[in-house]
Design a protein around this motif. Structure first.
Motif, mmCIF file in Angstrom:
data_model
loop_
_atom_site.group_PDB
_atom_site.id
_atom_site.type_symbol
_atom_site.label_atom_id
_atom_site.label_comp_id
_atom_site.label_asym_id
_atom_site.label_seq_id
_atom_site.Cartn_x
_atom_site.Cartn_y
_atom_site.Cartn_z
ATOM 1 N N THR A 67 -2.886 -0.368 -5.939
ATOM 2 C CA THR A 67 -1.811 -0.909 -5.121
ATOM 3 C C THR A 67 -0.506 -0.279 -5.580
ATOM 4 O O THR A 67 -0.159 -0.366 -6.763
ATOM 5 C CB THR A 67 -1.736 -2.442 -5.268
ATOM 6 N N LEU A 68 0.186 0.367 -4.641
ATOM 7 C CA LEU A 68 1.433 1.062 -4.971
ATOM 8 C C LEU A 68 2.591 0.523 -4.135
ATOM 9 O O LEU A 68 2.552 0.613 -2.899
ATOM 10 C CB LEU A 68 1.284 2.560 -4.689
ATOM 11 N N PRO A 69 3.610 -0.036 -4.779
ATOM 12 C CA PRO A 69 4.804 -0.439 -4.038
ATOM 13 C C PRO A 69 5.471 0.793 -3.428
ATOM 14 O O PRO A 69 5.434 1.886 -4.005
ATOM 15 C CB PRO A 69 5.703 -1.065 -5.106
ATOM 16 N N ILE A 70 6.066 0.608 -2.259
ATOM 17 C CA ILE A 70 6.753 1.709 -1.587
ATOM 18 C C ILE A 70 8.253 1.543 -1.844
ATOM 19 O O ILE A 70 8.848 0.536 -1.442
ATOM 20 C CB ILE A 70 6.437 1.732 -0.085
ATOM 21 N N ARG A 71 8.800 2.503 -2.537
ATOM 22 C CA ARG A 71 10.205 2.479 -2.948
ATOM 23 C C ARG A 71 11.116 2.273 -1.731
ATOM 24 O O ARG A 71 10.954 2.936 -0.716
ATOM 25 C CB ARG A 71 10.540 3.811 -3.631
ATOM 26 N N GLY A 72 12.064 1.348 -1.863
ATOM 27 C CA GLY A 72 13.023 1.093 -0.795
ATOM 28 C C GLY A 72 12.552 0.065 0.213
ATOM 29 O O GLY A 72 13.193 -0.140 1.242
ATOM 30 N N SER A 73 11.407 -0.584 -0.052
ATOM 31 C CA SER A 73 10.883 -1.600 0.872
ATOM 32 C C SER A 73 10.187 -2.700 0.075
ATOM 33 O O SER A 73 10.034 -2.597 -1.138
ATOM 34 C CB SER A 73 9.884 -0.976 1.858
ATOM 35 N N ASP A 74 9.769 -3.726 0.794
ATOM 36 C CA ASP A 74 8.962 -4.788 0.188
ATOM 37 C C ASP A 74 7.480 -4.557 0.434
ATOM 38 O O ASP A 74 6.656 -5.400 0.113
ATOM 39 C CB ASP A 74 9.347 -6.158 0.774
ATOM 40 N N GLU A 75 7.131 -3.409 1.010
ATOM 41 C CA GLU A 75 5.754 -3.105 1.388
ATOM 42 C C GLU A 75 4.988 -2.464 0.220
ATOM 43 O O GLU A 75 5.593 -1.849 -0.663
ATOM 44 C CB GLU A 75 5.724 -2.141 2.577
ATOM 45 N N VAL A 76 3.673 -2.605 0.267
ATOM 46 C CA VAL A 76 2.800 -1.950 -0.704
ATOM 47 C C VAL A 76 1.681 -1.235 0.049
ATOM 48 O O VAL A 76 1.271 -1.658 1.125
ATOM 49 C CB VAL A 76 2.198 -2.934 -1.736
ATOM 50 N N LEU A 77 1.209 -0.169 -0.549
ATOM 51 C CA LEU A 77 0.069 0.575 -0.021
ATOM 52 C C LEU A 77 -1.148 0.230 -0.865
ATOM 53 O O LEU A 77 -1.082 0.303 -2.095
ATOM 54 C CB LEU A 77 0.327 2.081 -0.098
ATOM 55 N N GLY A 78 -2.240 -0.129 -0.241
ATOM 56 C CA GLY A 78 -3.498 -0.347 -0.932
ATOM 57 C C GLY A 78 -4.424 0.834 -0.694
ATOM 58 O O GLY A 78 -4.554 1.299 0.449
ATOM 59 N N ILE A 79 -5.029 1.328 -1.763
ATOM 60 C CA ILE A 79 -5.970 2.443 -1.646
ATOM 61 C C ILE A 79 -7.276 2.033 -2.315
ATOM 62 O O ILE A 79 -7.299 1.737 -3.512
ATOM 63 C CB ILE A 79 -5.445 3.732 -2.323
ATOM 64 N N ALA A 80 -8.359 1.989 -1.544
ATOM 65 C CA ALA A 80 -9.702 1.770 -2.100
ATOM 66 C C ALA A 80 -10.246 3.154 -2.425
ATOM 67 O O ALA A 80 -10.635 3.905 -1.534
ATOM 68 C CB ALA A 80 -10.591 1.038 -1.115
ATOM 69 N N LEU A 81 -10.211 3.481 -3.717
ATOM 70 C CA LEU A 81 -10.563 4.830 -4.146
ATOM 71 C C LEU A 81 -11.729 4.791 -5.128
ATOM 72 O O LEU A 81 -12.181 3.723 -5.533
ATOM 73 C CB LEU A 81 -9.344 5.520 -4.781
ATOM 74 N N TRP A 82 -12.200 5.953 -5.491
ATOM 75 C CA TRP A 82 -13.288 6.081 -6.460
ATOM 76 C C TRP A 82 -12.747 6.655 -7.752
ATOM 77 O O TRP A 82 -11.895 7.552 -7.735
ATOM 78 C CB TRP A 82 -14.384 6.988 -5.897
ATOM 79 N N ALA A 83 -13.248 6.118 -8.858
ATOM 80 C CA ALA A 83 -12.834 6.569 -10.181
ATOM 81 C C ALA A 83 -14.073 6.937 -10.984
ATOM 82 O O ALA A 83 -15.051 6.180 -11.011
ATOM 83 C CB ALA A 83 -12.070 5.456 -10.887
ATOM 84 N N GLU A 84 -14.044 8.109 -11.596
ATOM 85 C CA GLU A 84 -15.144 8.484 -12.492
ATOM 86 C C GLU A 84 -14.916 7.798 -13.827
ATOM 87 O O GLU A 84 -13.822 7.854 -14.393
ATOM 88 C CB GLU A 84 -15.208 9.990 -12.680
ATOM 89 N N VAL A 85 -15.955 7.118 -14.307
ATOM 90 C CA VAL A 85 -15.848 6.329 -15.540
ATOM 91 C C VAL A 85 -16.932 6.751 -16.532
ATOM 92 O O VAL A 85 -17.941 7.348 -16.142
ATOM 93 C CB VAL A 85 -15.985 4.816 -15.238
ATOM 94 N N PRO A 86 -16.741 6.406 -17.810
ATOM 95 C CA PRO A 86 -17.806 6.652 -18.790
ATOM 96 C C PRO A 86 -19.063 5.862 -18.410
ATOM 97 O O PRO A 86 -18.977 4.787 -17.814
ATOM 98 C CB PRO A 86 -17.207 6.133 -20.103
#
Length: 170
Positions: A67-86
């Motif tokens: 979840t990333l806040p968008i600078r200059g607004s009250d909005e956030v971007l959600g990204i369902a992503l994949w992460a390589e883990v041990p």
């Protein structure tokens, strides 16, 4: 509520299209097989993919939410992503589906091709809370929010929108 970005015609065009659009990925970029689509589980040889877990060759992946806040607004971007883990983290996370304890927080590698995130020069950290929800990802190394330009670049890299989609005629 008005925000600083209301002065930018690209932001106004995005809001007119319904607002910030979250991004999601079906599989890690390295997945060489067909998309999972509506299937619960895909197995191709030794490779396996579900909505939350992926085993591909020697790599292990977990789906996480960034979840990333968008600078200059009250909005956030959600990204369902994949992460390589041990591997140990992957199998500990797998155990949570059968009421096992949540894995320890870990550093992971972004497994979707999103150059705008890579350009932020931040590592990906995963936290698992109590293990009942999808892992939460955060960017480390100082990247706490994104600009409108970063957002548009993420949309273009993910195929969500193009810059031309946000051009206005006024």
């Amino acid at each position: 509520m008005a925000c600083l970005l209301d002065l930018d015609p690209r932001w106004r065009a995005l809001m007119a299209r319904g607002g910030v659009i979250d991004i999601g990925f079906d599989h890690p970029s390295e997945w060489p097989h067909a998309e999972r689509g509506d299937q619960f589980f895909v197995k191709a040889g030794e490779d396996q993919l579900t909505a939350e877990l992926c085993r591909c060759g020697g790599a292990r992946y977990i789906r996480a939410t960034l979840t990333l806040p968008i600078r200059g607004s009250d909005e956030v971007l959600g990204i369902a992503l994949w992460a390589e883990v041990p591997h140990v983290t992957f199998y500990a996370y797998l155990d949570t589906f059968e009421d096992g304890p949540a894995p320890a927080d870990t550093v992971a590698t972004l497994a979707n091709d999103l150059p705008p995130l890579a350009a932020l020069d931040a590592a990906l950290a995963l936290t698992f809370g109590d293990g009942t929800e999808r892992a939460a990802a955060t960017l480390t190394g100082g990247a706490g929010d994104i600009s409108l330009d970063d957002l548009i670049a993420l949309y273009e890299a993910s195929g969500t929108l193009t810059r031309d989609d946000l051009k206005t005629t006024s």
